[in-house]
Structures are given as C-alpha cells and as structure tokens.
Design a protein around this motif. Structure first.
Motif, short mmCIF file in Angstrom:
data_model
loop_
_atom_site.label_atom_id
_atom_site.label_comp_id
_atom_site.label_asym_id
_atom_site.label_seq_id
_atom_site.Cartn_x
_atom_site.Cartn_y
_atom_site.Cartn_z
N ALA A 138 0.76 -1.34 -0.12
CA ALA A 138 0.08 -0.05 0.14
C ALA A 138 0.79 1.33 0.08
O ALA A 138 2.01 1.35 0.76
CB ALA A 138 -0.77 -0.16 1.13
N THR A 139 0.71 2.04 -1.08
CA THR A 139 1.54 3.35 -1.00
C THR A 139 0.51 4.67 -0.87
O THR A 139 -0.37 4.72 -0.74
CB THR A 139 2.02 3.54 -2.26
N SER A 140 1.45 5.81 -0.43
CA SER A 140 0.81 6.92 -0.24
C SER A 140 1.86 8.04 -0.52
O SER A 140 2.97 7.78 -0.33
CB SER A 140 0.11 7.17 1.14
N GLY A 141 1.45 9.48 -0.58
CA GLY A 141 2.42 10.41 -0.67
C GLY A 141 2.92 10.58 -1.79
O GLY A 141 3.50 11.77 -1.94
N PHE A 142 2.28 9.97 -3.15
CA PHE A 142 2.66 10.27 -4.51
C PHE A 142 1.58 9.69 -4.95
O PHE A 142 0.79 9.03 -4.91
CB PHE A 142 4.09 9.77 -4.93
N THR A 143 1.76 10.33 -6.54
CA THR A 143 0.60 9.88 -7.43
C THR A 143 0.87 8.67 -8.02
O THR A 143 1.65 8.80 -9.22
CB THR A 143 0.41 10.97 -8.66
N ALA A 194 -6.53 2.36 -8.35
CA ALA A 194 -7.66 2.94 -7.85
C ALA A 194 -7.34 2.87 -6.21
O ALA A 194 -7.79 3.74 -5.18
CB ALA A 194 -9.05 2.24 -7.98
N LYS A 195 -6.61 1.64 -5.75
CA LYS A 195 -6.33 1.39 -4.38
C LYS A 195 -4.82 1.87 -4.15
O LYS A 195 -4.48 1.61 -3.14
CB LYS A 195 -6.41 0.09 -4.14
N ASN A 196 -3.95 2.36 -5.19
CA ASN A 196 -2.80 2.82 -4.78
C ASN A 196 -1.80 1.58 -4.33
O ASN A 196 -0.80 1.86 -3.32
CB ASN A 196 -2.69 3.95 -3.72
N THR A 197 -2.03 0.43 -5.01
CA THR A 197 -1.37 -0.67 -4.20
C THR A 197 -0.78 -1.41 -5.44
O THR A 197 -1.36 -1.65 -6.37
CB THR A 197 -2.65 -1.65 -3.67
N VAL A 198 0.44 -2.15 -5.04
CA VAL A 198 1.12 -3.20 -6.15
C VAL A 198 0.97 -4.48 -5.36
O VAL A 198 1.15 -4.32 -4.10
CB VAL A 198 2.26 -2.68 -6.38
N PRO A 255 10.86 3.45 -8.33
CA PRO A 255 12.03 4.01 -8.77
C PRO A 255 12.04 5.53 -9.09
O PRO A 255 13.20 6.11 -9.00
CB PRO A 255 12.06 3.08 -10.14
N ASN A 256 10.88 6.24 -9.06
CA ASN A 256 11.03 7.65 -9.09
C ASN A 256 11.28 8.42 -7.97
O ASN A 256 11.44 9.40 -7.68
CB ASN A 256 9.68 7.97 -9.91
N TYR A 257 10.99 7.56 -6.72
CA TYR A 257 11.41 7.70 -5.33
C TYR A 257 12.29 7.13 -4.92
O TYR A 257 11.93 6.34 -3.93
CB TYR A 257 10.02 7.94 -4.52
#
Length: 114
Positions: A22-27, A74-78, A98-100
């Motif tokens: 689960a990710t957050s803080g970026f698009t 939609a869930k910001n999840t990989v 990789p962009n962060y």
C-alpha cells in the motif's frame, strides 16, 4: 512517501503467497513500481516490475513463470502473487518506486520451509 508491505509468512515449498504494498504520498498511477527481495547475506535484488498502467511487466529469470506482479491504481497498491515457491525464495520482500529512490518500506518476510 510511504510504502507498506504485507502478506508475507511461512509457507511450504510449492505453496503460494500474495504480497501487497500500500502506497501513499505520491501519485501512484503515474509511476512504475518494482518488487525487490533480500535474502540473508545477499544483496537486495529486483524480482519484478510493472509500468504505470500495467501494460508492461518485468521478471527476473529466477521467478519468471511463478510470480505475477499487478497493480490497482484505484487503491494505490501493487501486488506480487507468488506461486510454486521454492526454498531459495526465502527473503524479505520490498516494494519500490523508482521515481522515489530514497524510500523503502519495512518489507515483509517470506520464509519457504518444509
């Protein structure tokens, strides 16, 4: 930027696990995502990657045909679906944007043992 991995555990050889990040803080939907792993005494290695919209994937030869990376923008999840697990898949698994490049999560432990 936060990356929170989950879904690891203890599994017998031949078993399956599904990891989530689960990710957050970026698009999230704009960027590719990767999964890495680090086994005891070894360097961290990239095992799978997926483009921003999921149209292209990458797998290391060691996991090709057994692991599947996917994402839900939609869930910001990989995710990493791991099948036919082997003893040598034992490692801490991390997702990575990789962009962060300065951000890593805590990882999730996968132990394959009989």
């Amino acid at each position: 930027v936060q990356l929170v991995e989950s879904g690891g555990g203890l599994v017998q050889p031949g078993g399956s696990l599904r990891l989530s990040c689960a990710t957050s803080g970026f698009t999230f939907s704009r960027y590719a995502m990767n999964w890495y792993r680090q086994a005891p005494g070894k360097e961290r290695e990239k095992v799978a990657g997926i483009t921003s919209v999921g149209g292209s994937t990458f797998y290391d030869d060691s996991v090709k045909g057994r692991f599947t990376i996917s994402r839900d923008n939609a869930k910001n999840t990989v995710y990493l679906q791991m099948n036919s697990l082997k003893l040598e898949d034992t490692a801490v698994y991390y997702c990575y944007a990789p962009n962060y490049p300065n951000y890593w999560g805590q990882g999730t432990q996968v132990t394959v043992s009989s």
